[in-house]
Scaffold this active site. Structure first.
Site, mmCIF file in Angstrom:
data_model
loop_
_atom_site.group_PDB
_atom_site.id
_atom_site.type_symbol
_atom_site.label_atom_id
_atom_site.label_comp_id
_atom_site.label_asym_id
_atom_site.label_seq_id
_atom_site.Cartn_x
_atom_site.Cartn_y
_atom_site.Cartn_z
ATOM 1 N N ARG A 156 16.035 0.334 6.461
ATOM 2 C CA ARG A 156 15.822 1.054 5.217
ATOM 3 C C ARG A 156 16.958 2.055 5.026
ATOM 4 O O ARG A 156 17.529 2.580 5.987
ATOM 5 C CB ARG A 156 14.493 1.825 5.240
ATOM 6 C CG ARG A 156 13.257 0.968 5.408
ATOM 7 C CD ARG A 156 13.146 -0.144 4.378
ATOM 8 N NE ARG A 156 13.080 0.289 3.012
ATOM 9 C CZ ARG A 156 11.970 0.245 2.260
ATOM 10 N NH1 ARG A 156 10.834 -0.223 2.759
ATOM 11 N NH2 ARG A 156 12.006 0.621 1.004
ATOM 12 N N LYS A 188 7.469 4.532 3.141
ATOM 13 C CA LYS A 188 6.300 5.405 2.997
ATOM 14 C C LYS A 188 5.019 4.737 3.476
ATOM 15 O O LYS A 188 4.239 5.331 4.203
ATOM 16 C CB LYS A 188 6.147 5.831 1.528
ATOM 17 C CG LYS A 188 7.236 6.762 1.036
ATOM 18 C CD LYS A 188 6.901 7.328 -0.348
ATOM 19 C CE LYS A 188 6.879 6.230 -1.408
ATOM 20 N NZ LYS A 188 6.619 6.773 -2.767
ATOM 21 N N GLY A 189 4.795 3.485 3.054
ATOM 22 C CA GLY A 189 3.492 2.894 3.235
ATOM 23 C C GLY A 189 3.434 1.699 4.169
ATOM 24 O O GLY A 189 4.212 1.574 5.116
ATOM 25 N N GLN A 196 3.950 -7.273 -6.737
ATOM 26 C CA GLN A 196 5.080 -7.848 -6.020
ATOM 27 C C GLN A 196 4.902 -9.329 -5.725
ATOM 28 O O GLN A 196 5.785 -9.960 -5.143
ATOM 29 C CB GLN A 196 5.341 -7.052 -4.735
ATOM 30 C CG GLN A 196 5.819 -5.643 -5.053
ATOM 31 C CD GLN A 196 6.310 -4.886 -3.836
ATOM 32 O OE1 GLN A 196 6.926 -5.454 -2.951
ATOM 33 N NE2 GLN A 196 6.036 -3.592 -3.809
ATOM 34 N N HIS A 212 2.776 -2.693 4.199
ATOM 35 C CA HIS A 212 2.679 -3.980 3.509
ATOM 36 C C HIS A 212 1.731 -4.880 4.278
ATOM 37 O O HIS A 212 1.765 -4.909 5.517
ATOM 38 C CB HIS A 212 4.048 -4.657 3.408
ATOM 39 C CG HIS A 212 5.037 -3.876 2.602
ATOM 40 N ND1 HIS A 212 6.396 -4.012 2.752
ATOM 41 C CD2 HIS A 212 4.869 -2.936 1.634
ATOM 42 C CE1 HIS A 212 7.027 -3.213 1.907
ATOM 43 N NE2 HIS A 212 6.119 -2.547 1.221
ATOM 44 N N ASP A 258 43.420 -21.240 -9.636
ATOM 45 C CA ASP A 258 42.504 -21.615 -10.715
ATOM 46 C C ASP A 258 43.223 -21.586 -12.058
ATOM 47 O O ASP A 258 42.988 -20.717 -12.896
ATOM 48 C CB ASP A 258 41.322 -20.642 -10.711
ATOM 49 C CG ASP A 258 40.087 -21.247 -11.339
ATOM 50 O OD1 ASP A 258 40.159 -22.411 -11.763
ATOM 51 O OD2 ASP A 258 39.059 -20.562 -11.409
ATOM 52 N N LEU A 300 0.859 -1.181 0.000
ATOM 53 C CA LEU A 300 0.000 0.000 0.000
ATOM 54 C C LEU A 300 0.895 1.231 0.000
ATOM 55 O O LEU A 300 1.501 1.575 1.019
ATOM 56 C CB LEU A 300 -0.917 -0.018 1.225
ATOM 57 C CG LEU A 300 -1.659 -1.340 1.479
ATOM 58 C CD1 LEU A 300 -2.572 -1.216 2.688
ATOM 59 C CD2 LEU A 300 -2.433 -1.772 0.247
ATOM 60 N N SER A 357 6.339 -0.108 6.331
ATOM 61 C CA SER A 357 7.464 -0.450 5.459
ATOM 62 C C SER A 357 8.767 0.227 5.840
ATOM 63 O O SER A 357 9.827 -0.161 5.354
ATOM 64 C CB SER A 357 7.128 -0.085 4.009
ATOM 65 O OG SER A 357 7.114 1.326 3.844
ATOM 66 N N LYS A 361 44.557 -23.029 -3.553
ATOM 67 C CA LYS A 361 44.308 -23.733 -4.818
ATOM 68 C C LYS A 361 44.120 -22.669 -5.894
ATOM 69 O O LYS A 361 43.218 -21.856 -5.826
ATOM 70 C CB LYS A 361 43.069 -24.612 -4.710
ATOM 71 C CG LYS A 361 42.920 -25.517 -5.914
ATOM 72 C CD LYS A 361 41.799 -26.504 -5.715
ATOM 73 C CE LYS A 361 41.841 -27.612 -6.747
ATOM 74 N NZ LYS A 361 42.333 -27.263 -8.052
#
Length: 828
Positions: free
Chosen positions: A248, A179-180, A234, A182, A533, A142, A176, A531
């Site tokens: 965040r 902003k919104g 999503q 979930h 490569d 949302l 979240s 080892k």
């Protein structure tokens, strides 16, 4: 703050710059970020376990609200990530990429160390074998447009909750941190990602139809001002959402915080800072993950009332009681007699089936196969499981007691068990080392470790190898590497060996880090080399120039003129040395793809041109003869001293790399620098020409396998007119055993090169044993002469390579030399 190396749940991690400011507005440092993720891990991990994680990284911090810093968006796991980070590949148009899975605290702390502030995951999980499963949760994002905020999102969330409850789903909210809000709802796994997206889209449209003044379900940003956008997309299998409890990358260190519905009624609802989240108790979002508890598999295999076994109502474990953890070993007369070893850990009994029981001595190992976790009530279970039920047969308690834990990792457990006073076990120190697969049905080695007369550990190995400020190993060869006598006084001279049979290299056996540690304990100390490569090269030095032979005896002298046309400074005496021919990338790391540019050239002009573009080095690690003396029978530690004497004044292309005396430190350093792995050797071992020996153990960070090409399937779509995939095999007792298809990892030049090489090898005969009819349908067979190397996840029980990806051709090896690169599991 200076670098420091720490151990977390048995994993070694190097932490640095802990006082670096990642959130300038609040003064939040990297050290505080690592502390947050460490403390929130019990709540965060259930929501991300088995899901591929994409990351947003802010190595220089997030900046400020006025001057925000752009993040790095990371999908593929970076090459320098520790080898123990669990990963699975996902195919992209540019090729497969390995994604990390954050299943444990060490992985979470590693991601925080590299400033991965935001963790994003899809709504589906991988199976234990790397297959993508159906989604187990539905999410609605949302997202408030300009002019609206959290209060409006909360209103829309309540509308969505009412509709979801009507269709049998019970959503829970997450603010979240951006902003919104979930909304998450649990799914039973029967719907595909497309099905879940369709449900979410219809729900969004229904809410929009009822509340067009506040809700929009269209993707167009022009329609969002003053409204809440319900992002249903999503749930697409290729989309991700910020993980619950992730930080965040905003100016303030906010968190995607699970909330209660009562909190959403608060008119002062706002996003929470990480310090506030840490102060909260419990996980309001836990019910969404209700079927992911550790006892899920156990319950799914049993029905209460049909078996005398305990069957819990919920798949969750129990709180651990005070005191030492407990164990039980049960004798199980099922289809085949075996013993079940169960160790109390995290509220359940982690279990292994051991066909031959606990090894009676340190010289013998037992195969152990991990089974599903069992409930704690199983500690004293004995009885007869009825015929037709899972595990049918008679079970008795063989011994039970407590244990002292030394190490618990997803690939190694070390503990000292003490059974009943009158029981058969006594006091025994055991190591369980994973050798194949993950999770249920994975194979482990059960090793009885050395103890003194009172049961105390013996032979604990060497100190940690320190690192210098540049992150390089600050080590030299162990003290025993010095020769017992001067090279000129070696006893029992023998004539030099120059025949092809005597120029065959000694070969190592594949192993895991745990197996290598157990071997080092048996030997009394560790001797570990990096080892590299590259390709193996035996060097024949005549006192002025070097001739080179590959592992299969091919003459490489003309292929690498920078090593063979100049005086390398190895001294006046003839010698035969063993090493690896290596090409380095721009970061100074060995690169097998770069070396591929040199390996297949034959024309002098091409060789000279590419030698200027891609020079090589010769990394030496052993010596077979010096002058007219054969030194192969001497212990490795003495040969090392002779080699260092030979190469004391060597020219720049020749390198004698250092030796580690700690397996863990070497593996960590190798992974940190993006190297192929390590080789762990018995320092008392002689050089066994042409033999594959368990006195040399190779431990790779990714699994590779040499294969023989036996067929082509034509390409389709953008591969039309060229090779679609190669059919490959591994020689076995019945012939060339089919090992599956390889269709990814090729560049256009390599596909053209393969077409050129395989064209003349066309054949009417199928060279494989056991190839399924589906893979023969449009196959073009070729004579099985070309050898290649692939990277893969694991072998299936039928011997097929899972998730095989092309690495390159191996012209230095013959088809008859190829062996299946199994670990040592089950050989005890």
């Amino acid at each position: 703050m200076a670098e420091q190396t720490v151990r977390i749940d048995g994993r070694r991690l190097r932490l640095s710059n802990l006082d670096k400011m990642l959130y300038p507005e609040t003064g939040t440092t990297k050290g505080e970020v690592i502390d947050y993720y460490s403390r929130i891990a019990p709540r965060l991990l259930p929501h991300v376990r088995d899901r591929p994680v994409t990351r947003k990284r802010w190595p220089d911090g997030v900046g400020t609200a006025e001057d925000a810093t752009e993040p790095f968006f990371a999908k593929a796991l970076e090459p320098g990530a520790p080898a123990w980070v669990r990963r699975f590949p996902i195919d992209h148009s540019s090729g497969a990429k390995d994604y990390p899975l954050v299943d444990d605290l060490p992985t979470l702390v590693y991601l925080a160390q590299v400033a991965s502030l935001e963790l994003h995951v899809p709504q589906w999980r991988f199976s234990s074998t790397g297959e993508r499963q159906n989604p187990d949760r539905l999410v609605l994002d949302l997202d408030p447009g300009p002019g609206v905020g959290l209060a409006e999102c909360a209103e829309v969330a309540r509308w969505a909750r009412a509709i979801l409850r009507d269709i049998g789903l019970d959503p829970l909210p997450v603010t979240s941190g951006s902003k919104g809000i979930h909304l998450y709802a649990h799914l039973d796994g029967r719907q595909s990602s497309d099905d879940a997206s369709a449900v979410a889209k219809e729900l969004a449209r229904a809410i929009e139809a009822d509340h067009p003044d506040l809700v929009v379900s269209q993707m167009s940003k022009a329609a969002r001002p003053g409204k809440v956008f319900i992002d249903w997309s999503q749930n697409n299998g290729s989309k991700t959402t910020i993980a619950p409890y992730s930080l965040r990358g905003r100016a303030q260190p906010t968190v995607a915080a699970p909330r209660t519905w009562d909190e959403l009624d608060d008119p002062g609802l706002r996003h929470l800072l990480f310090t506030e989240v840490l102060e909260r108790e419990g996980d309001p979002l836990a019910p969404v993950e209700r079927d992911t508890g550790p006892l899920r598999a156990y319950i799914s295999k049993r029905t209460a009332g049909r078996t005398p076994e305990p069957v819990p109502d919920a798949p969750h474990g129990e709180p651990a009681p005070e005191g030492l953890p407990r164990f039980v070993i049960q004798e199980h007369h099922a289809t085949r007699l075996h013993w079940d070893l169960r160790l109390e850990h995290d509220g359940v009994l982690v279990s292994w089936a051991v066909p031959k029981g606990v090894p009676p001595t340190t010289a013998k190992n037992s195969l152990a196969v991990m089974t599903e976790d069992h409930p704690m009530q199983y500690l004293d279970f004995a009885g007869e499981i009825p015929r037709g039920e899972y595990g049918a047969g008679i079970m008795t308690v063989w011994d039970t007691g407590t244990y002292e834990l030394e190490k618990w990792r997803d690939d190694e457990v070390i503990a000292t068990l003490e059974g009943r006073a009158d029981g058969p076990l006594g006091r025994v120190r055991l190591a369980l080392i994973r050798t194949e697969g993950r999770g249920e049905k994975s194979q482990w080695l059960l090793h009885r470790m050395k103890t003194d007369a009172e049961g105390r550990p013996q032979g604990e190995g060497q100190p940690v190898v320190p690192l210098d400020h540049g992150g390089h190993a600050a080590v030299s060869a162990p003290e025993t590497a010095a020769p017992a006598e001067e090279p000129g006084s070696l006893a029992t001279p023998k004539p030099p060996h120059r025949s092809p049979a005597d120029l065959r290299p000694m070969l190592a056996t594949s192993a895991t880090p745990g197996l290598a540690r157990a071997a080092a304990e048996r030997w009394g100390r560790a001797w570990v080399e990096m080892k590299w490569d590259g390709i193996r090269g035996l060097g024949i030095w005549d006192g002025e120039r070097l001739r080179l032979r590959s592992r299969n005896g091919n003459d490489l002298t003309a292929t690498y003129p920078e090593l063979t046309t100049a005086d390398l400074g190895l001294g006046p005496e003839p010698a035969v040395v063993d090493g690896e021919i290596v090409a380095l990338d721009a970061q100074g790391r060995p690169s097998f793809p770069l070396l591929q540019k040199r390996m297949n050239l034959a024309q002098p002009r091409e060789i000279d041109r590419e030698a200027r573009r891609t020079p090589v080095h010769l990394y030496l690690f052993d010596v077979l003869t010096v002058g007219d003396r054969d030194v192969a029978a001497l212990p490795l530690a003495e040969r090392r001293g002779i080699l260092e004497s030979l190469a004391r004044d060597a020219a720049a292309p020749v390198v004698v790399p250092p030796v580690f005396d700690d397996v863990d430190a070497a593996v960590a350093t190798s992974g940190g620098f993006g190297l192929e792995g390590v080789v762990v050797k018995d320092p008392s071992s002689s050089y066994r020409r042409g033999e594959r020996s368990e006195l040399w153990l190779k431990v790779k960070h990714s699994r590779t396998q040499e294969v023989v090409i036996g067929g082509i399937r034509p390409g389709k779509g953008n591969r039309s007119g060229t090779i679609g995939s190669l059919l490959v095999g591994v020689p076995g007792p019945e012939g060339l055993q089919y090992a599956g298809r390889v269709g990814s990892g090729f560049g256009e030049q390599m596909l053209a090169r393969l077409s050129e090489l395989l064209g003349p090898l066309g054949s009417a005969e199928n060279p494989f044993v056991g190839v399924p009819a589906a893979d023969t349908r449009d196959a073009i067979w070729v004579r099985p002469e070309l050898v290649a190397e692939v990277e893969f996840a694991e072998f299936t029980p039928g011997g097929i390579l899972r998730q095989a990806r092309w690495r390159g051709l191996r012209p230095d090896k013959n088809a008859t030399d190829v062996v299946r690169e199994d670990s040592l599991s089950g050989r005890g």
